[in-house]
Design a protein around this motif. Structure first.
Motif, PDB file in Angstrom:
ATOM      1  N   ASN A 150       0.833  -1.212   0.000  1.00  0.00           N
ATOM      2  CA  ASN A 150       0.000   0.000   0.000  1.00  0.00           C
ATOM      3  C   ASN A 150       0.868   1.263   0.000  1.00  0.00           C
ATOM      4  N   GLU A 151       1.874   1.301   0.870  1.00  0.00           N
ATOM      5  CA  GLU A 151       2.735   2.477   0.979  1.00  0.00           C
ATOM      6  C   GLU A 151       3.532   2.721  -0.298  1.00  0.00           C
ATOM      7  N   ILE A 152       4.043   1.664  -0.884  1.00  0.00           N
ATOM      8  CA  ILE A 152       4.821   1.803  -2.120  1.00  0.00           C
ATOM      9  C   ILE A 152       3.949   2.360  -3.241  1.00  0.00           C
ATOM     10  N   ALA A 153       2.732   1.838  -3.372  1.00  0.00           N
ATOM     11  CA  ALA A 153       1.824   2.289  -4.433  1.00  0.00           C
ATOM     12  C   ALA A 153       1.485   3.768  -4.277  1.00  0.00           C
ATOM     13  N   ALA A 154       1.143   4.181  -3.067  1.00  0.00           N
ATOM     14  CA  ALA A 154       0.800   5.590  -2.830  1.00  0.00           C
ATOM     15  C   ALA A 154       2.016   6.486  -3.051  1.00  0.00           C
ATOM     16  N   ALA A 155       3.184   6.032  -2.611  1.00  0.00           N
ATOM     17  CA  ALA A 155       4.398   6.836  -2.759  1.00  0.00           C
ATOM     18  C   ALA A 155       4.774   7.022  -4.223  1.00  0.00           C
ATOM     19  N   LYS A 156       4.544   6.003  -5.036  1.00  0.00           N
ATOM     20  CA  LYS A 156       4.852   6.126  -6.467  1.00  0.00           C
ATOM     21  C   LYS A 156       3.967   7.187  -7.119  1.00  0.00           C
ATOM     22  N   ILE A 157       2.723   7.273  -6.691  1.00  0.00           N
ATOM     23  CA  ILE A 157       1.839   8.331  -7.199  1.00  0.00           C
ATOM     24  C   ILE A 157       2.391   9.687  -6.755  1.00  0.00           C
ATOM     25  N   THR A 206       1.533 -17.248   0.808  1.00  0.00           N
ATOM     26  CA  THR A 206       1.323 -16.422  -0.378  1.00  0.00           C
ATOM     27  C   THR A 206       0.880 -15.037   0.077  1.00  0.00           C
ATOM     28  N   LEU A 207       1.592 -14.025  -0.397  1.00  0.00           N
ATOM     29  CA  LEU A 207       1.343 -12.649   0.043  1.00  0.00           C
ATOM     30  C   LEU A 207       0.567 -11.851  -0.999  1.00  0.00           C
ATOM     31  N   PRO A 208      -0.104 -10.780  -0.559  1.00  0.00           N
ATOM     32  CA  PRO A 208      -0.763  -9.879  -1.511  1.00  0.00           C
ATOM     33  C   PRO A 208       0.294  -9.153  -2.347  1.00  0.00           C
ATOM     34  N   THR A 209      -0.079  -8.838  -3.588  1.00  0.00           N
ATOM     35  CA  THR A 209       0.877  -8.184  -4.487  1.00  0.00           C
ATOM     36  C   THR A 209       0.382  -6.829  -4.978  1.00  0.00           C
ATOM     37  N   GLU A 210      -0.828  -6.457  -4.585  1.00  0.00           N
ATOM     38  CA  GLU A 210      -1.347  -5.150  -4.985  1.00  0.00           C
ATOM     39  C   GLU A 210      -2.088  -4.520  -3.823  1.00  0.00           C
ATOM     40  N   PRO A 211      -2.299  -3.198  -3.890  1.00  0.00           N
ATOM     41  CA  PRO A 211      -2.984  -2.522  -2.783  1.00  0.00           C
ATOM     42  C   PRO A 211      -4.378  -3.122  -2.526  1.00  0.00           C
ATOM     43  N   ASP A 212      -4.815  -3.050  -1.268  1.00  0.00           N
ATOM     44  CA  ASP A 212      -6.154  -3.517  -0.921  1.00  0.00           C
ATOM     45  C   ASP A 212      -7.196  -2.521  -1.440  1.00  0.00           C
ATOM     46  N   ALA A 213      -8.463  -2.875  -1.319  1.00  0.00           N
ATOM     47  CA  ALA A 213      -9.552  -2.063  -1.873  1.00  0.00           C
ATOM     48  C   ALA A 213      -9.547  -0.637  -1.317  1.00  0.00           C
ATOM     49  N   LYS A 214      -9.315  -0.508  -0.021  1.00  0.00           N
ATOM     50  CA  LYS A 214      -9.296   0.821   0.616  1.00  0.00           C
ATOM     51  C   LYS A 214      -8.212   1.705  -0.011  1.00  0.00           C
ATOM     52  N   HIS A 215      -7.057   1.126  -0.243  1.00  0.00           N
ATOM     53  CA  HIS A 215      -5.944   1.902  -0.779  1.00  0.00           C
ATOM     54  C   HIS A 215      -6.052   2.120  -2.285  1.00  0.00           C
ATOM     55  N   LYS A 216      -6.744   1.230  -2.977  1.00  0.00           N
ATOM     56  CA  LYS A 216      -7.030   1.481  -4.400  1.00  0.00           C
ATOM     57  C   LYS A 216      -7.961   2.681  -4.519  1.00  0.00           C
ATOM     58  N   ALA A 217      -8.955   2.749  -3.633  1.00  0.00           N
ATOM     59  CA  ALA A 217      -9.881   3.889  -3.634  1.00  0.00           C
ATOM     60  C   ALA A 217      -9.129   5.177  -3.284  1.00  0.00           C
ATOM     61  N   MET A 218      -8.212   5.093  -2.309  1.00  0.00           N
ATOM     62  CA  MET A 218      -7.427   6.266  -1.953  1.00  0.00           C
ATOM     63  C   MET A 218      -6.567   6.698  -3.141  1.00  0.00           C
ATOM     64  N   ALA A 219      -5.996   5.747  -3.866  1.00  0.00           N
ATOM     65  CA  ALA A 219      -5.173   6.064  -5.034  1.00  0.00           C
ATOM     66  C   ALA A 219      -6.001   6.797  -6.085  1.00  0.00           C
ATOM     67  N   GLU A 220      -7.231   6.355  -6.278  1.00  0.00           N
ATOM     68  CA  GLU A 220      -8.115   7.036  -7.233  1.00  0.00           C
ATOM     69  C   GLU A 220      -8.357   8.482  -6.802  1.00  0.00           C
ATOM     70  N   MET A 246      -0.140  13.263   2.476  1.00  0.00           N
ATOM     71  CA  MET A 246       0.483  13.262   3.791  1.00  0.00           C
ATOM     72  C   MET A 246      -0.510  12.882   4.894  1.00  0.00           C
ATOM     73  N   GLU A 247      -1.749  13.299   4.773  1.00  0.00           N
ATOM     74  CA  GLU A 247      -2.757  12.927   5.782  1.00  0.00           C
ATOM     75  C   GLU A 247      -3.060  11.441   5.748  1.00  0.00           C
ATOM     76  N   ASN A 248      -3.196  10.891   4.546  1.00  0.00           N
ATOM     77  CA  ASN A 248      -3.606   9.496   4.420  1.00  0.00           C
ATOM     78  C   ASN A 248      -2.435   8.515   4.465  1.00  0.00           C
ATOM     79  N   ALA A 249      -1.588   8.560   3.453  1.00  0.00           N
ATOM     80  CA  ALA A 249      -0.455   7.626   3.399  1.00  0.00           C
ATOM     81  C   ALA A 249       0.581   7.957   4.463  1.00  0.00           C
ATOM     82  N   GLY A 250       0.714   9.243   4.776  1.00  0.00           N
ATOM     83  CA  GLY A 250       1.708   9.648   5.760  1.00  0.00           C
ATOM     84  C   GLY A 250       1.291   9.365   7.183  1.00  0.00           C
ATOM     85  N   VAL A 251       0.223  10.035   7.643  1.00  0.00           N
ATOM     86  CA  VAL A 251      -0.146   9.955   9.058  1.00  0.00           C
ATOM     87  C   VAL A 251      -1.103   8.794   9.353  1.00  0.00           C
ATOM     88  N   LYS A 252      -2.247   8.761   8.691  1.00  0.00           N
ATOM     89  CA  LYS A 252      -3.262   7.737   9.025  1.00  0.00           C
ATOM     90  C   LYS A 252      -2.742   6.317   8.837  1.00  0.00           C
TER      91      LYS A 252
END
Length: 191
Positions: free
Chosen positions: A66-73, A111-125, A140-146
């Motif tokens: 989740n953090e990597i995906a948000a940071a890339k954006i 077996t581990l997840p390889t993509e962001p979960d639904a909550k973080h996909k919505a945040m990415a959108e 910063m509020e979402n990926a950073g603090v929360k």
């Protein structure tokens, strides 16, 4: 008399042969026992994790993904150089952490997840729709603090109940890094 000597020789040869074959059987038995112990040790090392330990490992992986995906954006959309620097640190730190989690998961057969979960996909959108200061603030509020607050809480709670030493070591190693990320995010948010 001749018969008695022959009989003694025959008994001596038989006794010597019996001793050597007993030594051979003992060596085989010892080798077989060592092999069984070695296999048992390997099985123990690769033993299936408890449901709680497996969930903790999967949660660590999910948080990193989740953090990597948000940071890339953020690397492509952030306006502030501080936010971009924070995002770069997230990619590096969470990428390294994910690699360690993946190594333990492979060893344990998880077996581990390889993509962001639904909550973080919505945040990415939502992040994709923002620009400039609005993007920086939302990231910063979402990926950073929360997210770091939630992950830190999970790590601290999981660390109390994790049984597997490898999974416990991961949680213990990740906790101070997540604490530092949270402090950095909180300081940036206050500016």
């Amino acid at each position: 008399m001749q018969e008695s000597k022959t009989l003694k020789r025959l008994l001596t040869v038989t006794a010597v042969a019996a001793m050597f074959s007993a030594v051979g059987v003992q060596a085989q038995t010892t080798t077989a026992a060592q092999t069984q112990n070695s296999v048992a040790g390997q099985t123990e090392a690769n033993a299936k994790l408890s449901a709680g330990d497996e969930k903790a490992l999967m949660d660590m992986a999910q948080a990193n993904v989740n953090e990597i995906a948000a940071a890339k954006i953020a690397l492509s959309k952030a306006q502030s150089s501080e936010v971009k620097a924070f995002a770069q640190k997230m990619v590096e730190d969470h990428g390294a952490a994910l690699t360690k989690v993946q190594a333990v998961a492979q060893q344990k057969g998880v077996t581990l997840p390889t993509e962001p979960d639904a909550k973080h996909k919505a945040m990415a959108e939502q992040l994709e729709k923002q620009n400039g200061d609005a993007f920086d603030k939302m990231y910063m509020e979402n990926a950073g603090v929360k997210d770091h607050t939630m992950v830190l809480s999970k790590l601290e709670n999981d660390a109390k109940t994790i049984k597997d030493p490898d999974v416990k070591a991961l949680a213990d190693e990740h906790t101070p890094v997540v604490e530092q990320h949270l402090k950095s995010a909180q300081q940036m948010k206050m500016q």
